[in-house]
Design a protein around this motif. Structure first.
Motif, PDB file in Angstrom:
ATOM      1  N   ILE A  62      -0.422  11.284  -1.696  1.00 46.20           N
ATOM      2  CA  ILE A  62      -1.601  10.780  -1.902  1.00 46.20           C
ATOM      3  C   ILE A  62      -1.209   9.149  -2.387  1.00 46.20           C
ATOM      4  CG2 ILE A  62      -3.316  11.011  -3.681  1.00 46.20           C
ATOM      5  CD1 ILE A  62      -2.890  13.390  -2.128  1.00 46.20           C
ATOM      6  N   THR A  65      -5.851   7.495  -5.502  1.00 42.95           N
ATOM      7  CA  THR A  65      -6.204   8.807  -6.439  1.00 42.95           C
ATOM      8  C   THR A  65      -7.138   8.228  -7.470  1.00 42.95           C
ATOM      9  OG1 THR A  65      -5.105  10.546  -7.715  1.00 42.95           O
ATOM     10  CG2 THR A  65      -4.104   7.841  -7.922  1.00 42.95           C
ATOM     11  N   THR A  66      -7.029   9.190  -8.205  1.00 41.73           N
ATOM     12  CA  THR A  66      -8.417   9.200  -9.344  1.00 41.73           C
ATOM     13  C   THR A  66      -7.472   8.064 -10.817  1.00 41.73           C
ATOM     14  OG1 THR A  66      -7.014  11.304 -10.697  1.00 41.73           O
ATOM     15  CG2 THR A  66      -9.467  12.124  -8.869  1.00 41.73           C
ATOM     16  N   PRO A  67      -8.271   7.961 -11.367  1.00 42.38           N
ATOM     17  CA  PRO A  67      -7.917   7.140 -12.402  1.00 42.38           C
ATOM     18  C   PRO A  67      -6.963   8.011 -13.019  1.00 42.38           C
ATOM     19  CG  PRO A  67     -10.348   7.050 -12.178  1.00 42.38           C
ATOM     20  CD  PRO A  67     -10.212   7.941 -11.201  1.00 42.38           C
ATOM     21  N   LYS A  68      -7.185   9.890 -13.349  1.00 44.94           N
ATOM     22  CA  LYS A  68      -5.573   9.676 -14.466  1.00 44.94           C
ATOM     23  C   LYS A  68      -4.683   9.765 -13.488  1.00 44.94           C
ATOM     24  CE  LYS A  68      -5.307  14.477 -15.335  1.00 44.94           C
ATOM     25  NZ  LYS A  68      -5.357  16.001 -15.489  1.00 44.94           N
ATOM     26  N   PHE A  69      -4.381   9.378 -12.088  1.00 48.35           N
ATOM     27  CA  PHE A  69      -2.753   9.776 -11.870  1.00 48.35           C
ATOM     28  C   PHE A  69      -2.902   8.307 -11.412  1.00 48.35           C
ATOM     29  CE2 PHE A  69      -3.758  14.362 -11.139  1.00 48.35           C
ATOM     30  CZ  PHE A  69      -2.529  14.679 -12.157  1.00 48.35           C
ATOM     31  N   TYR A  75       2.989  10.073  -4.050  1.00 49.57           N
ATOM     32  CA  TYR A  75       3.135  11.389  -4.718  1.00 49.57           C
ATOM     33  C   TYR A  75       2.839  12.477  -4.321  1.00 49.57           C
ATOM     34  CZ  TYR A  75      -1.305  11.858  -7.672  1.00 49.57           C
ATOM     35  OH  TYR A  75      -2.820  12.025  -7.524  1.00 49.57           O
ATOM     36  N   VAL A  77       1.561  16.238  -2.925  1.00 56.02           N
ATOM     37  CA  VAL A  77       0.934  17.636  -3.093  1.00 56.02           C
ATOM     38  C   VAL A  77       1.186  18.532  -2.381  1.00 56.02           C
ATOM     39  CG1 VAL A  77      -1.351  18.599  -3.880  1.00 56.02           C
ATOM     40  CG2 VAL A  77      -0.420  16.357  -4.528  1.00 56.02           C
ATOM     41  N   THR A  89      -1.762  25.084  -5.157  1.00 53.68           N
ATOM     42  CA  THR A  89      -1.145  23.905  -4.911  1.00 53.68           C
ATOM     43  C   THR A  89      -0.480  23.455  -6.635  1.00 53.68           C
ATOM     44  OG1 THR A  89      -3.675  23.633  -4.420  1.00 53.68           O
ATOM     45  CG2 THR A  89      -2.647  22.077  -5.284  1.00 53.68           C
ATOM     46  N   GLN A  91       2.036  19.847  -7.281  1.00 58.06           N
ATOM     47  CA  GLN A  91       3.161  18.240  -7.428  1.00 58.06           C
ATOM     48  C   GLN A  91       3.787  18.698  -7.375  1.00 58.06           C
ATOM     49  OE1 GLN A  91       2.257  14.609  -9.921  1.00 58.06           O
ATOM     50  NE2 GLN A  91       0.243  15.216 -10.052  1.00 58.06           N
TER      51      GLN A  91
ATOM     52  N   ALA B 120     -12.012   4.120  -7.752  1.00 55.36           N
ATOM     53  CA  ALA B 120     -12.030   4.819  -8.546  1.00 55.36           C
ATOM     54  C   ALA B 120     -12.577   6.224  -8.946  1.00 55.36           C
ATOM     55  CB  ALA B 120     -10.534   4.634  -9.237  1.00 55.36           C
ATOM     56  N   VAL B 121     -13.922   5.422  -9.830  1.00 57.66           N
ATOM     57  CA  VAL B 121     -14.610   6.498 -10.211  1.00 57.66           C
ATOM     58  C   VAL B 121     -14.888   7.691  -9.225  1.00 57.66           C
ATOM     59  CG1 VAL B 121     -17.003   6.784 -11.182  1.00 57.66           C
ATOM     60  CG2 VAL B 121     -15.282   5.174 -12.074  1.00 57.66           C
ATOM     61  N   THR B 123     -13.898   9.175  -6.240  1.00 60.22           N
ATOM     62  CA  THR B 123     -12.793   9.890  -6.007  1.00 60.22           C
ATOM     63  C   THR B 123     -12.754  10.348  -6.910  1.00 60.22           C
ATOM     64  OG1 THR B 123     -10.871   7.502  -4.759  1.00 60.22           O
ATOM     65  CG2 THR B 123     -10.037  10.009  -5.547  1.00 60.22           C
ATOM     66  N   ASP B 124     -12.772   9.671  -7.878  1.00 61.81           N
ATOM     67  CA  ASP B 124     -13.065  11.646  -9.543  1.00 61.81           C
ATOM     68  C   ASP B 124     -14.247  12.114  -9.407  1.00 61.81           C
ATOM     69  OD1 ASP B 124     -11.739  12.183 -11.437  1.00 61.81           O
ATOM     70  OD2 ASP B 124     -12.216  11.036 -12.973  1.00 61.81           O
ATOM     71  N   ALA B 127     -14.172  14.276  -6.589  1.00 62.24           N
ATOM     72  CA  ALA B 127     -13.163  15.825  -6.837  1.00 62.24           C
ATOM     73  C   ALA B 127     -13.750  16.872  -7.827  1.00 62.24           C
ATOM     74  CB  ALA B 127     -12.078  14.802  -8.002  1.00 62.24           C
ATOM     75  N   GLU B 135      -6.943  22.312  -8.809  1.00 61.29           N
ATOM     76  CA  GLU B 135      -6.606  21.088  -6.855  1.00 61.29           C
ATOM     77  C   GLU B 135      -6.347  19.531  -7.928  1.00 61.29           C
ATOM     78  OE1 GLU B 135     -10.212  22.002  -4.556  1.00 61.29           O
ATOM     79  OE2 GLU B 135      -8.011  23.158  -3.238  1.00 61.29           O
ATOM     80  N   ASN B 136      -7.349  19.617  -8.880  1.00 61.77           N
ATOM     81  CA  ASN B 136      -7.264  18.065  -9.839  1.00 61.77           C
ATOM     82  C   ASN B 136      -6.220  18.013 -10.393  1.00 61.77           C
ATOM     83  OD1 ASN B 136     -10.001  18.396  -7.736  1.00 61.77           O
ATOM     84  ND2 ASN B 136     -12.117  18.418  -9.710  1.00 61.77           N
ATOM     85  N   GLU B 137      -6.533  18.586 -11.023  1.00 58.46           N
ATOM     86  CA  GLU B 137      -4.680  19.080 -11.938  1.00 58.46           C
ATOM     87  C   GLU B 137      -3.946  18.435 -11.838  1.00 58.46           C
ATOM     88  OE1 GLU B 137      -5.704  18.089 -14.241  1.00 58.46           O
ATOM     89  OE2 GLU B 137      -6.972  19.268 -16.028  1.00 58.46           O
ATOM     90  N   GLY B 139      -2.972  16.585  -9.081  1.00 60.21           N
ATOM     91  CA  GLY B 139      -3.513  14.881  -8.783  1.00 60.21           C
ATOM     92  C   GLY B 139      -4.309  15.128  -7.315  1.00 60.21           C
ATOM     93  N   LEU B 140      -4.602  16.523  -6.669  1.00 59.91           N
ATOM     94  CA  LEU B 140      -4.622  16.302  -5.000  1.00 59.91           C
ATOM     95  C   LEU B 140      -6.627  15.922  -4.690  1.00 59.91           C
ATOM     96  CD1 LEU B 140      -4.484  17.521  -2.461  1.00 59.91           C
ATOM     97  CD2 LEU B 140      -5.365  19.752  -2.873  1.00 59.91           C
ATOM     98  N   THR B 141      -6.874  14.955  -4.116  1.00 54.96           N
ATOM     99  CA  THR B 141      -7.536  14.366  -4.411  1.00 54.96           C
ATOM    100  C   THR B 141      -9.057  14.898  -2.893  1.00 54.96           C
ATOM    101  OG1 THR B 141      -7.115  12.656  -2.050  1.00 54.96           O
ATOM    102  CG2 THR B 141      -6.885  11.874  -4.865  1.00 54.96           C
TER     103      THR B 141
END
Lengths: 123, 386
Positions: A62, A65-69, A75, A77, A89, A91, B120-121, B123-124, B127, B135-137, B139-141
């Motif tokens: 990936i 990614t999302t703001p969190k990661f 990284y 997946v 699924t 990491q 970024a928003v 992509t979030d 998700a 999936e999301n936790e 780190g999958l997008t």
């Protein structure tokens, strides 16, 4: 807020006693919090022990990614399959490349203020 | 089923940061209404596809909002959400209302405002169509999910990254002449292959862009058309919807979209057609791999043959079965909640003979709209009304 079933699932992996769900009627596999069998409709799926080791089905790196990661990318997946006919699924830990068919061990990474992250480490 | 499409329009797709969702939707709706000798007061019901308004615009309840701003606040409305299949699903609700005799004139459309909030928003927000915990936790997008589908598919069949890239090259070529298209420049195979990685094997040009856009249809009953001197050129001859597990990990074969296969079978049965009857298709190419899975799900070729269908030029606009003459999601853009209706708008233009990439003598067209990684799918068969 993290769902309590997910906390329990991750905590069991952390204890090296992961659990999956098996249909009481037809034996179909699933993951918590599934209660109704997706194959036969039986309303009772029961907890059963899941292996710690699994086999890589597919992996991707990936980059966006999302703001969190953000800040952690890139990284990898992975979706890996267990002997109990369950796919999960997670990491990839470490910098090794994995390919379909490679063996991995399931784990959990805990970070402050974050839900647990399911991980796979090449075995 | 005999619902007729009396008006069909999309805004331009791309960046509309000077407009709000209600203004952009109104532009599409007024354009569709303007194609019919009707006014907004003739509309009996409004269905609006929207996926992420609550995150991007702090705005839910889009159905009621849009009806209000069209000057018809008293009609029944609903926002229809099924991720990227939201407005395709809304079309089926519109047909339901007409079939049930609850409405004679339905405005069905979709809108999404994605540009202003940034990648970024978005992509979030995208998700949210996936399984949050599983999936999301991890780190999958969404590009990551389709990358995993591509990996399993490419592991099963002899398909290369170059084969995937051909989908982007074809659709970007089609987008050049579509005036609503977000991208109107071609790309080369080399540019697709050398683009920056998003989630390998998918690079930037394997992915659809983020897009602001709105689309709308006026769907009418045959009785209303006859009583009001309307003679729409296009009818909805068949529709099919189906589902699958939400998380990719719960599917036995990740290189296959079963929901779309089932939806297509149901739509074809309802319309009384077979895949060989189809003249033109708009499919849900959110990523290059998705178009290969789509053409297989629609039965345009055998499983594993989607890449060959593309690389031999059969799905090109001058090919045997043109796919995404609009440019598809990859070139035209993908305003998530509008995409399903936008696909019908493009097929209506083909069947009316006024498409910028006109396929000669098009009489039967199909749309294929998929939510998430394939947990929901809706297929429509459109025919020249006669």
């Amino acid at each position: 807020m993290t769902a309590s079933w997910y906390e329990s699932f991750a905590a069991a992996v952390d204890r090296e006693e992961p659990q999956y769900r098996r249909c009481a009627a037809c034996g179909e596999s699933g993951l918590p919090p599934r209660q109704t069998c997706p194959t036969c409709g039986e309303p009772e799926m029961i907890d059963a022990p899941l292996s710690m080791s699994a086999t890589v089905v597919a992996a991707t790196e990936i980059h966006v990614t999302t703001p969190k990661f953000e800040g952690e990318a890139p990284y990898t997946v992975v979706i890996a399959e267990f002997d109990e006919n369950v796919r999960l699924t997670g990491q990839l830990s470490g910098n090794e490349d994995v390919r379909p068919g490679d063996g991995v061990t399931v784990g959990v990474e805990r970070r402050e203020d974050w839900p647990p992250v399911i991980t796979f480490t090449p075995s | 089923m005999t619902a007729l499409i009396a008006g069909a329009a999309s805004t331009t797709f791309g960046k509309h940061d000077d407009l709000s969702a209600r203004e952009l939707f109104r532009d599409a709706a007024e354009a569709a209404i303007g194609l019919v000798s009707l006014t907004a007061v003739d509309i009996d019901a409004v269905y609006v596809g929207n996926f992420m308004g609550a995150l991007t615009d702090d705005q839910g309840h889009m159905g009621a909002l849009m009806a209000d701003y069209l000057g018809i606040p008293d009609v029944p409305t609903a926002t229809v959400e099924s991720a990227c299949a939201s407005s395709g699903t809304a079309v089926s609700r519109a047909v339901d209302a007409i079939d049930a005799g609850q409405a004679d004139v339905v405005l069905v459309g979709g809108v999404e405002m994605m540009y202003a909030t940034g990648i970024a928003v978005i992509t979030d927000a995208l998700a949210n169509a996936a399984d949050n915990e599983y999936e999301n936790e991890a780190g999958l997008t969404f590009p990551g999910i389709y990358a995993l589908m591509a990996r399993e598919y490419m592991n099963t069949y002899d398909v290369s990254e170059e084969d995937l890239a051909q989908v982007a090259v074809k659709n970007r070529r089609n987008g050049v002449s579509n005036p609503i298209s977000q991208f109107q420049e071609e790309v080369t195979i080399e540019e697709v292959l050398e683009a920056r990685p998003i989630a390998p094997p998918l690079g930037l040009f394997d992915c659809c862009p983020i897009t602001d856009g709105a689309s709308a249809l006026i769907v009418v009953s045959p009785e209303f058309a006859a009583n009001h001197g309307l003679s729409p050129d296009v009818r909805i001859a068949g529709r099919g919807q189906a589902g699958d597990t939400l998380a990719l990990q719960d599917r036995e074969d990740m290189g296959r979209t079963r929901a779309a296969e089932r939806a297509a079978e149901r739509a074809y049965t309802a319309a009384g057609i077979v895949p060989e009857d189809i003249d033109v298709c708009e499919v849900h190419d959110c990523f290059t791999i998705a178009e290969l899975l789509a053409v297989e799900s629609l039965g345009l070729c055998e499983r594993g043959e989607g890449a060959t269908l593309t690389t031999t030029g059969e799905t090109a606009k001058e090919g045997r079965i043109p796919v995404n003459t609009s440019g598809g999601l990859i070139a035209k853009g993908h305003p998530v909640g509008a995409t399903g209706v936008a696909q019908l708008v493009e097929i209506v233009k083909q069947l009316e003979g006024r498409h910028p990439n006109q396929v000669p003598d098009s009489a039967i067209g199909v749309t294929h709209n998929v939510g998430g990684s394939g947990a929901s799918a809706v297929v429509h068969v459109l025919e020249v009304a006669g």
